[in-house]
Design a protein around this motif. Sequence first.
Motif, PDB file in Angstrom:
ATOM      1  N   TYR A  36       9.012  -4.360  -8.325  1.00  0.00           N
ATOM      2  CA  TYR A  36       9.153  -3.537  -7.119  1.00  0.00           C
ATOM      3  C   TYR A  36       7.803  -3.085  -6.617  1.00  0.00           C
ATOM      4  CZ  TYR A  36      14.204  -2.733  -8.178  1.00  0.00           C
ATOM      5  OH  TYR A  36      15.339  -2.869  -8.713  1.00  0.00           O
ATOM      6  N   TYR A  37       7.892  -3.194  -5.189  1.00  0.00           N
ATOM      7  CA  TYR A  37       6.592  -2.511  -4.334  1.00  0.00           C
ATOM      8  C   TYR A  37       7.205  -0.950  -4.208  1.00  0.00           C
ATOM      9  CZ  TYR A  37       3.143  -0.956  -1.101  1.00  0.00           C
ATOM     10  OH  TYR A  37       2.220  -0.318  -0.368  1.00  0.00           O
ATOM     11  N   CYS A  38       6.330  -0.110  -4.453  1.00  0.00           N
ATOM     12  CA  CYS A  38       6.587   1.354  -4.219  1.00  0.00           C
ATOM     13  C   CYS A  38       5.691   2.050  -3.212  1.00  0.00           C
ATOM     14  CB  CYS A  38       6.840   1.964  -5.763  1.00  0.00           C
ATOM     15  SG  CYS A  38       7.561   1.266  -6.781  1.00  0.00           S
ATOM     16  N   SER A  39       6.465   2.837  -2.377  1.00  0.00           N
ATOM     17  CA  SER A  39       5.739   3.563  -1.414  1.00  0.00           C
ATOM     18  C   SER A  39       6.289   5.080  -1.984  1.00  0.00           C
ATOM     19  CB  SER A  39       5.877   3.264   0.045  1.00  0.00           C
ATOM     20  OG  SER A  39       7.357   3.452   0.385  1.00  0.00           O
ATOM     21  N   HIS A  40       5.822   5.997  -1.102  1.00  0.00           N
ATOM     22  CA  HIS A  40       6.267   7.307  -1.506  1.00  0.00           C
ATOM     23  C   HIS A  40       7.859   7.708  -1.361  1.00  0.00           C
ATOM     24  CE1 HIS A  40       5.527   7.820   2.812  1.00  0.00           C
ATOM     25  NE2 HIS A  40       6.401   8.805   2.809  1.00  0.00           N
ATOM     26  N   ASN A  41       8.420   6.891  -0.378  1.00  0.00           N
ATOM     27  CA  ASN A  41       9.824   7.171  -0.135  1.00  0.00           C
ATOM     28  C   ASN A  41      10.718   5.884  -0.174  1.00  0.00           C
ATOM     29  OD1 ASN A  41       8.778   5.982   2.210  1.00  0.00           O
ATOM     30  ND2 ASN A  41       9.759   7.573   3.626  1.00  0.00           N
ATOM     31  N   ARG A  42      10.142   4.550  -0.504  1.00  0.00           N
ATOM     32  CA  ARG A  42      10.773   3.660  -0.353  1.00  0.00           C
ATOM     33  C   ARG A  42      10.316   2.402  -1.667  1.00  0.00           C
ATOM     34  NH1 ARG A  42      11.680   0.381   5.354  1.00  0.00           N
ATOM     35  NH2 ARG A  42      12.356  -1.757   4.605  1.00  0.00           N
ATOM     36  N   VAL A  43      11.414   1.868  -2.014  1.00  0.00           N
ATOM     37  CA  VAL A  43      10.943   1.009  -2.884  1.00  0.00           C
ATOM     38  C   VAL A  43      11.665  -0.368  -2.631  1.00  0.00           C
ATOM     39  CG1 VAL A  43      10.789   2.462  -5.258  1.00  0.00           C
ATOM     40  CG2 VAL A  43      12.906   1.275  -4.465  1.00  0.00           C
ATOM     41  N   ARG A  44      10.884  -1.541  -2.752  1.00  0.00           N
ATOM     42  CA  ARG A  44      11.300  -2.886  -2.300  1.00  0.00           C
ATOM     43  C   ARG A  44      11.134  -3.885  -3.300  1.00  0.00           C
ATOM     44  NH1 ARG A  44      10.053  -8.408  -1.039  1.00  0.00           N
ATOM     45  NH2 ARG A  44      10.648  -8.899   1.106  1.00  0.00           N
ATOM     46  N   LEU A  45      12.181  -4.556  -3.835  1.00  0.00           N
ATOM     47  CA  LEU A  45      12.292  -5.330  -4.688  1.00  0.00           C
ATOM     48  C   LEU A  45      11.601  -6.693  -4.238  1.00  0.00           C
ATOM     49  CD1 LEU A  45      13.636  -6.381  -7.518  1.00  0.00           C
ATOM     50  CD2 LEU A  45      15.420  -7.385  -6.174  1.00  0.00           C
ATOM     51  N   LEU A  46      10.456  -7.042  -5.058  1.00  0.00           N
ATOM     52  CA  LEU A  46       9.504  -8.028  -4.614  1.00  0.00           C
ATOM     53  C   LEU A  46       9.961  -9.548  -5.332  1.00  0.00           C
ATOM     54  CD1 LEU A  46       6.106  -6.400  -4.770  1.00  0.00           C
ATOM     55  CD2 LEU A  46       7.027  -7.438  -2.944  1.00  0.00           C
ATOM     56  N   HIS A  47      10.224  -9.149  -6.732  1.00  0.00           N
ATOM     57  CA  HIS A  47      10.628 -10.531  -7.661  1.00  0.00           C
ATOM     58  C   HIS A  47      11.704 -10.068  -8.678  1.00  0.00           C
ATOM     59  CE1 HIS A  47       6.976 -12.154  -6.163  1.00  0.00           C
ATOM     60  NE2 HIS A  47       6.154 -11.058  -6.711  1.00  0.00           N
ATOM     61  N   SER A  48      12.794 -10.967  -8.537  1.00  0.00           N
ATOM     62  CA  SER A  48      13.796 -10.716  -9.684  1.00  0.00           C
ATOM     63  C   SER A  48      14.102 -11.950 -10.498  1.00  0.00           C
ATOM     64  CB  SER A  48      15.203 -10.386  -9.034  1.00  0.00           C
ATOM     65  OG  SER A  48      16.144 -10.418  -9.659  1.00  0.00           O
ATOM     66  N   ALA A  49      13.977 -11.909 -11.688  1.00  0.00           N
ATOM     67  CA  ALA A  49      13.790 -13.401 -12.378  1.00  0.00           C
ATOM     68  C   ALA A  49      14.763 -13.342 -13.426  1.00  0.00           C
ATOM     69  CB  ALA A  49      12.362 -13.548 -12.646  1.00  0.00           C
ATOM     70  N   SER A  50      15.500 -14.282 -13.581  1.00  0.00           N
ATOM     71  CA  SER A  50      16.521 -14.479 -14.889  1.00  0.00           C
ATOM     72  C   SER A  50      16.549 -15.981 -15.258  1.00  0.00           C
ATOM     73  CB  SER A  50      17.694 -13.950 -14.681  1.00  0.00           C
ATOM     74  OG  SER A  50      18.503 -14.605 -13.623  1.00  0.00           O
ATOM     75  N   LEU A  51      16.596 -16.481 -16.598  1.00  0.00           N
ATOM     76  CA  LEU A  51      16.735 -17.799 -16.795  1.00  0.00           C
ATOM     77  C   LEU A  51      18.233 -18.131 -17.169  1.00  0.00           C
ATOM     78  CD1 LEU A  51      13.457 -18.001 -19.198  1.00  0.00           C
ATOM     79  CD2 LEU A  51      13.935 -18.445 -16.757  1.00  0.00           C
TER      80      LEU A  51
END
Length: 264
Positions: free
Chosen positions: A146-161
């Motif tokens: 996740y990218y994290c700011s002080h009031n918001r998190v944003r999913l950057l990468h999700s990985a599963s095999l």
Amino acid sequence: MLIVTKKFIFSVGEVWFDEDPPELSNVDVLHYRQWIHPIKGGQSDEFHTRLIDLTKSQDELWESISINDRYKIRRAEQKDQVVYEYFEHINSDIINEVSDFYDSFASQKGLSKINRNQLQNRVNAGAIDISRIKLQNGESLIWHVYYCSHNRVRLLHSASLKNSNDTSYQSILGRANRYHHWQDIVRFKNLGISVYDFGGWYTGNTDQEKLGINQFKEKFGGEIVKNFNCINGITIKGKLYLHLLKIYMSLSQLPLPRLSNFRF
């Protein structure tokens, strides 16, 4: 927060979520990630995403999830015996582990490998959160970055095999994926973060895989919003960078990559 990455002779910066950038004397090109309005004078692309309001109570957030998915989350926790883990301190070993795992996932899906230099710069800036789901034997099932700011998190990468030859494994993976998102949501809420950003929403109607990802996200509730990803040349060198990029894409007979092409 301004994060700067060196690309050849160019300094490329990024700022997120309408945060006013600080002094830009050391930046040639600036990316504005997910801003409410387009940046005047820059190239802008629309970017849609799905947001969950973490100021709601945990009970409200839980009730927003579909009944079937709540069942799968409970089963993952109570019967599958998967382990949720997050990292308060992200060192080079963790970066290498998540990057190697993502690269294997990308190879399986036909995607580009992770940008390790960019990830490291974001970690150095204190803007990255990493979590994973693993089996009790320590085998990693899923990683979230996740990218994290002080009031918001944003999913950057999700990985599963995936393992298409093992239906039991696939079932556990599907439940674990839902459990992973729920555990992240609860943790970020408890940290006082107010917005959970799923990291993209497909607005087309032809790509069946992306439509399936939309359906997965929709089952957690939230709302779809429109943001803008923008890029602007700050210095003469930065304007040259953008000009050279356009020439390169033209010579390669490829469309200029849209700023909104973030991975889900």
